[in-house]
Design a protein around this motif. Structure first.
Motif: not given
Length: 486
Positions: A72-73, A75-76, A79-80, A142, A146, A195, A197, A363
């Motif tokens: 997941m991390i 991918t995160l 993606s960012d 994706d 946000y 992280r 945001t 995270v």
């Protein structure tokens, strides 16, 4: 008579044998004790086997969950990075000002990307921060926007529609907002990977929202202290990217999509390409704060302030000066009044439980290293900024651009995409950061004048899996492909 007596004797003998036979069918005390001991031993063995099996299942479940978290991390982060607004990673130079009329078409060099290395031999003091656009291209798999917190202003969103809470177009207030644009920052502190945001505001397209600064129905800005309409702690109430500006009293001003433009030369220009308008940077000097002293006066790496710290009621900045004596501007890298607790890895002055948003930006925990390497085309491999083997990223061309690392050797190990016109050292003495000729820290070429774009980065994260006590590692090699290129 004899026959009767004989029969009785025979019957008696048979009864005696039956009695003896029945008596021999039981267990002796020794046999019982041995049997009980064997049963207990078997029960212990079964218990041990069950515990081993249970522990194995628990460990495997823990490993599976951590592997899932690692995916997941990964991918995160990927993606960012794919959503970054600065797609063609060639830092701006003042020499491009002569072609500014053409640069308005450079939509692949908006916003910024910055990587702070600090000590190349320390894998726990790296920072990567950049701007994103979730709709930057249809090539993205994706396109999730946000989300962030947004408190209601003025008590009624229908009476005052120009406010962040209405940007998600929901009729009922839910304390959240949405934007395709954001400032994203990854850093490690105290064994935790964070992280942050911060949304870049995209107001709801209404006739009453023609300004990115939240306003009342009558046009009064909510955050202008002269109007006395807001008195909260900004980064507890809003997850937005802002800059501190205004007269006679400065206050929090919201960034919008125009802040991603690095080619506009007119003043005022609050472009995020100019470092002083970014999160984590001193809005007066444009220099980042990445260290805070501990109680012994030894500088400790913090990366950026966490949600727990910025949500503390004494933080206040950037809407108002911080309530901490000697640190009215907590982003000021020269301020020495803040103290980091080495046990909790939280700044003491912002450490109480009243910092209500603790761990919202966390995270991954139990992290050992968070290391970022750049692909050095001159070297032909990934390397740390400022490392002894680096070619393209050996030493900064702008030594005035530095963080507050106490070791001056490492303080300038910062890669930054910069702005077309930015004066960070004020060498001309006019105190105007919008004018000047400072070059970016790194802008490598092949020796013949052909610029080298940053093509890839390598991010390595090592962490301890608590359930198995195993050291795990994930390595992300991410190509920084220009997704806007034909």
């Amino acid at each position: 008579m004899k026959y009767s007596v004989g029969n009785r004797k025979l019957t008696a003998r048979r009864q005696d044998r039956q009695y003896l036979t029945k008596a021999q069918d039981g267990f002796t005390l020794v046999e019982l004790l041995v049997s009980v001991a064997l049963v207990l031993l078997m029960m212990v063995m079964f218990t041990e086997i069950f515990q081993i099996a249970s522990n194995s299942i628990t460990a495997q479940r823990g490993l599976s969950e951590n592997d899932q978290r690692a995916r997941m991390i990964t991918t995160l982060i990927q993606s960012d990075l794919n959503k970054r607004t600065f797609q063609n990673i060639i830092p701006f130079s003042p020499s491009e000002k002569a072609f500014a009329f053409r640069l308005s078409d450079y939509t692949d060099r908006r916003g910024y990307l910055v990587i702070s290395e600090n000590d190349p031999n320390n894998d726990s003091d790296d920072v990567i921060q950049f701007t994103t656009d979730s709709n930057i291209t249809s090539k993205l798999l994706d396109t999730t926007p946000y989300y962030g917190k947004a408190s209601v202003l003025g008590g009624d969103i229908f009476a005052h529609p120009n406010q962040p809470e209405t940007d998600d177009a929901r009729i009922s207030p839910d304390g959240t907002s949405v934007s395709p644009y954001a400032e994203i920052c990854y850093f490690m502190r105290g064994g935790n990977l964070y992280r942050r945001t911060l949304l870049i505001r995209k107001p709801l397209d209404l006739e009453t929202t023609n300004s990115s600064q939240p306003q009342t129905a009558g046009g009064a800005e909510f955050f202008d202290p002269a109007n006395s309409l807001y008195s909260g702690n900004f980064w507890n109430d809003f997850d937005f990217s802002v800059y501190r500006s205004g007269t006679p009293t400065a206050y929090a001003n919201f960034h919008d999509v125009k802040s991603l433009d690095n080619t506009t030369l007119e003043s005022p220009n609050f472009s995020l390409g100019r470092t002083r308008f970014r999160f984590g940077y001193d809005h007066a000097t444009g220099l980042p704060r990445e260290y805070v002293n501990d109680v012994d006066g030894i500088a400790q790496f913090i990366g950026r302030f966490t949600h727990q710290e910025t949500s503390h009621p004494d933080f206040q900045y950037p809407q108002a000066p911080s309530n901490v004596s000697g640190s009215a501007n907590p982003m000021n890298p020269t301020s020495s009044s803040l103290i980091l607790d080495r046990n909790t890895n939280v700044v003491n002055q912002y450490a109480s439980t009243t910092g209500s948003r603790r761990s919202e930006d966390l995270v991954l925990s139990n992290v050992i290293t968070f290391d970022i390497k750049l692909f050095d085309e001159g070297l032909g491999q990934f390397t740390d900024i400022g490392s002894s083997i680096a070619v393209d990223y050996a030493s900064s061309a702008t030594p005035a651009y530095r963080n507050n690392n106490p070791d001056s050797t490492f303080a300038t190990n910062i890669y930054d995409t910069w702005h077309i016109e930015y004066d960070v050292d004020n060498a001309d003495g006019d105190n105007n950061h919008a004018t000047g000729q400072d070059e970016p820290p790194f802008r490598p070429d092949d020796g013949s004048g052909n610029l080298r774009a940053l093509k890839a980065i390598q991010i390595t994260i090592r962490y301890v899996d608590i359930s198995s006590q195993q050291l795990r590692q994930m390595t992300i090699i991410h190509p920084l492909t220009n997704l806007l290129a034909d």
